[in-house]
Design an enzyme around this catalytic site. Structure first.
Site, mmCIF file in Angstrom:
data_model
loop_
_atom_site.group_PDB
_atom_site.id
_atom_site.type_symbol
_atom_site.label_atom_id
_atom_site.label_comp_id
_atom_site.label_asym_id
_atom_site.label_seq_id
_atom_site.Cartn_x
_atom_site.Cartn_y
_atom_site.Cartn_z
ATOM 1 C CB CYS A 133 -0.241 1.065 0.659
ATOM 2 S SG CYS A 133 0.542 1.532 2.207
ATOM 3 C CG HIS A 134 -2.814 -1.131 -1.691
ATOM 4 N ND1 HIS A 134 -3.022 -0.632 -0.429
ATOM 5 C CD2 HIS A 134 -2.430 -2.415 -1.530
ATOM 6 C CE1 HIS A 134 -2.783 -1.583 0.469
ATOM 7 N NE2 HIS A 134 -2.416 -2.671 -0.178
#
Lengths: 169, 259, 420
Positions: A133-134
């Protein structure tokens, strides 16, 4: 109207308001509490997992309280690697000995501490997990090494019921 | 003030009396003193535990209780078995779980979070095993019958030989409290059928009372909490009403002598 | 309306010029109310409380309820057993419906006694009738949601009423069901509508109150009063506290039902899961629909029965024009007062026979009571307005000629009682 009378009137109104407020509070609470986990949800808080078929170097993922739990059977190399990391190099210093009581087994909540995605196994710069995701990188002990996540992945309460069974929760 | 309390009580009693009158069947049920009735009504723990024993040993071979879990047996206001007792009870049942990693269902001992194990797989199987009649699920039975607990209590003791002129088909029995007097469940209770753990003598009357108490709790597990909260709520409302009444008098006294 | 109102603070003025909420609040608190309103007038406030209670508890229940034929019954049991305070919230909601109807019946009969439906309050009255209709729809659909035996068979019977319509009836019923019987599609649409209707009612309540605030409240004496004047008091605090007191008395009754006899107003069969193969021995609607159910059954023809039942409700909308009397309050209409009590008894009798089997004596009584119900509205009321010799009406509610008591209605009643 005498002063005494005024006081009594004030007291009467204050008491009425206070009593009314108590009632409103007592009525609001059930409306709030109903959204908390109910009795049947709380009753399912522990899960038993059979780990007899997990080979070294493999991870299984099980569902506990609606979240994934990673259970990894680590190889000798991985244990050595996890235990040799200096605490100074860690963003959230924790000893591997504290995270995995039985060094062969790492039992960990598979939820990235950044915003709750599920990290990928055997990815990232530290041979551990990588959150797509990040971009948070975790090592083989599930500790955060790089990226936006603030803390290591959480270790749930668990115990070995016998050598083949882990009870989570 | 007094007048209003009276009016309130009057309205309440009129409404409940009307409902009772409308619901009343012509049959007079057997009476017993239920500890759970009334403003402070509570279940008799011993009776609940014995009632559970009667249910498991007698009723549960045909009647399911699909909304109850073994954990309920430990809950406050219920039979209040200790956690260990309830775990042992749960473990004495085989629960079908799965599918496992191989995609197969497997049996394991019951856990507290499991629902009561059902005697039949489904309604059809239950009907097939009981001559076409489905033994009703007993989770809410005490609320699902017109006469409630009195009806169930009476029914269990209402078996008789049919009066002259009434012939019964195979598998049908005569019960004076059953609607239409014909019932497909045979008389299940006989004196001494169950050996109570606490030494109580298991007469038919005692077992009927215990199992009915258990069924009432099963249908209304929060009854004790409800009675407790109700008492507090009503005392609170009466106090607040009194305060508001005097506040109202005082406010209106600015312009009127009587409200 | 107090157009001259200006907020004291600068920000208040700025805000109020753009959205006059403060003016509205001022209007509501200062609203001049006849000071002789008796406790029968507190049921408007009580009904507002009922509506809000139903909406709030309903929202909470909707968080846990599952509108599916296979799961609805289970989810209600889940609410009753596992959800924190679920039993309390459900029992408040279920008994709240009965309390709502109890209050609305008192409110309607208050209006009938004091002639509150007459000019210039016809619109308030008609909006009220629409609210009442919507309440019945909401209550009926709500009763279906637990998916017990009464839910299922009640839904079957009531939706089948539409099949009485010639030619298109069958088609309409199939359309209502979304199938060939009451089933899952019926349940989900009933849930949707049950969720929607309370908000429609809320909107209509706003209109009901708005329409009320134009002419102002009627009062026990039934005469027009100047407002504001010595005959009126500001709504706050005088009426607020009085409504509050009455509401609390009402809540005590409500609490008794919720905590001590939560199932007495319901039907035992609704704790049996819906079974399309077995009909319960006696199908009865909830108590508040019984009078209309009795009217339906008293007519031996399917279509005419439905017509009679619907007319019994819609006739109320024509009431302001059926009642030809210029005098509002029954206090000054000795004959009307007697017919009023006969009507009350008639409706109670209808309710009673509605719960009984439709056969023999019960059916005969139901027919007589039904006939009288229509007779009252269609014949007695119009004629009474012309024939009745009414009592002299005071010029104001503090009229000194009549003893000077502001609570004149009470005084009058006491007087008439002592005369007997």
């Amino acid at each position: 109207m005498s002063e005494k009378k005024t006081n009594r009137r004030d007291f009467l109104f204050t008491a009425t308001y206070a009593m009314g407020a108590v009632g409103v509070g007592a009525t609001v609470w059930p409306m709030i509490d109903q959204m908390n986990p109910d009795a049947s949800v709380k009753a399912l808080a522990s899960t038993e997992v059979d780990i007899s078929s997990v080979n070294p170097g493999k991870t299984i993922t099980v569902l506990w309280r609606g979240k994934p739990v990673f259970i990894r059977r680590r190889t000798e190399d991985e244990i050595t690697e996890a235990r040799s990391v200096k605490l100074d190099d860690l963003k959230h210093p924790e000893k591997d000995e504290d995270r995995a009581k039985n060094p062969e087994w790492l039992v960990m909540l598979g939820v990235c501490t950044h915003l709750g995605c599920v990290p990928l196994d055997q990815k990232g710069d530290y041979n551990g997990w990588f959150c797509p995701c990040h971009g948070s990188h975790y090592d083989i002990s599930g500790r955060i090494r790089k990226g936006p996540a603030p803390t290591n992945m959480e270790i749930p309460k668990y115990e070995f019921v016998n050598s083949n069974t882990i009870k989570i929760g | 003030m007094n007048k209003f309390l009276k009016i309130n009580l009057f309205i309440y009693f009129i409404l409940t009396a009307t409902c009772n009158a409308l619901a009343a069947e012509k049959v007079e049920y057997l009476k017993t003193d239920w500890s759970f009735k009334g403003l402070f009504g509570k279940f008799d723990r011993g009776s609940l535990q014995r009632g559970y024993q009667v249910y498991t040993e007698v009723c549960s071979s045909c009647h399911s209780m699909k909304y109850l879990s073994y954990r309920n047996l430990t809950e406050k206001g219920g039979p209040e078995f200790t956690e260990d007792q309830a775990k042992a009870i749960a473990a004495s049942f085989e629960v079908t779980d799965g599918p496992n990693a191989d995609g197969e269902m497997f049996k394991r001992p019951g856990k507290l979070s499991d629902k009561f194990v059902m005697p039949y797989e489904n309604v059809k199987a239950a009907q097939a095993a009981n001559g076409g009649a489905y033994p009703p699920d007993m989770s809410v039975l005490a609320k699902a019958r017109g006469g409630g607990v009195d009806y169930i209590y009476s029914l269990l003791q209402g078996y008789e030989d049919p009066p002259m002129g009434i012939t019964l088909d195979e598998g049908v029995y005569y019960n004076k409290f059953m609607y239409g007097n014909k019932i497909k469940m045979s008389n299940q209770l006989s004196d001494g059928l169950v050996e109570y753990a606490d030494g109580t003598v298991s007469t038919v009357e005692q077992m009927s009372k215990d199992v009915t108490t258990f069924l009432m709790w099963a249908a209304e597990p929060h009854l004790e909490a409800r009675h407790r909260m109700g008492f507090k709520a009503i005392v609170y409302l009466i106090i607040l009403t009194t305060l508001v009444y005097f506040s109202m008098k005082r406010i209106w006294s600015r312009i009127e002598t009587e409200v | 309306m107090s157009e001259e109102y200006t907020p004291k603070s600068k920000f208040g003025k700025w805000f109020n010029d753009r959205l006059p909420l403060l003016s509205l609040a001022n209007h509501l608190t200062d609203y001049p109310t006849p000071k002789n309103l008796n406790y029968w007038w507190t049921f408007g406030g009580i009904l507002t409380f009922c509506l809000i209670t139903q909406i709030v508890t309903g929202l909470v229940l909707a968080m846990h309820y599952i509108a599916h034929a296979d799961m609805a019954f289970d989810s209600v049991e889940h609410i009753m057993r596992d959800v924190n305070y679920g039993w309390l919230i459900r029992y408040i909601h279920a008994n709240g419906a009965s309390m709502f109807f109890l209050a609305v019946y008192i409110h309607i009969f208050r209006s009938l006694f004091y002639g509150s439906y007459k000019a210039p309050r016809e619109i308030i009255w008609i909006i009220g009738i629409i609210i009442y209709l919507l309440m019945m729809a909401a209550a009926f659909m709500g009763y279906v949601l637990p998916w017990g035996q009464m839910s299922f068979w009640g839904a079957t019977v009531i939706t089948n009423l539409f099949s009485a319509i010639p030619l298109v009836g069958e088609g309409i019923v199939t359309w209502l069901w979304g199938g060939y019987s009451v089933d899952n599609p019926t349940l989900t649409r009933f849930f949707t509508l049950h969720y929607l209707i309370p908000f429609l009612i809320l909107g209509l309540v706003v209109l009901h109150i708005w329409a009320l605030h134009v002419p102002g409240n009627n009062n026990p004496v039934g005469i027009d009063i100047k407002k504001p004047s010595k005959d009126t008091v500001p709504f706050h605090p005088y009426i607020v506290i009085k409504d509050g007191f009455a509401l609390l008395m009402f809540m005590i009754v409500f609490a008794f039902f919720v905590f001590y006899t939560p199932n007495i107003l319901g039907h035992a069969d609704n704790y049996i899961e819906a079974n399309p193969l077995v009909t319960p021995a006696h199908i009865v609607p909830e108590w508040y629909l019984l009078p209309f159910y009795a009217i339906l059954r008293s007519v031996p023809d399917k279509l005419l029965g439905v017509v009679a039942m619907l007319s019994a409700i819609f006739i109320l909308a024509a009431l302001p024009w059926l009642d030809t009397s210029k005098i509002r309050s029954a206090v000054f209409r000795p004959l009307y007062r007697q017919f009023y009590w006969i009507l009350v008894a008639d409706v109670l009798i209808l309710g009673y026979v509605g719960a009984m089997p439709a056969e023999g004596l019960y059916l005969l009584i139901a027919r007589i009571a039904t006939a009288y119900y229509f007779l009252h509205f269609l014949v007695i009321l119009p004629i009474l307005g012309y024939k009745e010799k009414t009592l002299p009406v005071p010029l104001s509610i503090t009229d000194p000629i009549l003893g000077g008591s502001p609570n004149l209605a009470t005084a009058r009643n006491k007087e008439s009682l002592s005369n007997k």
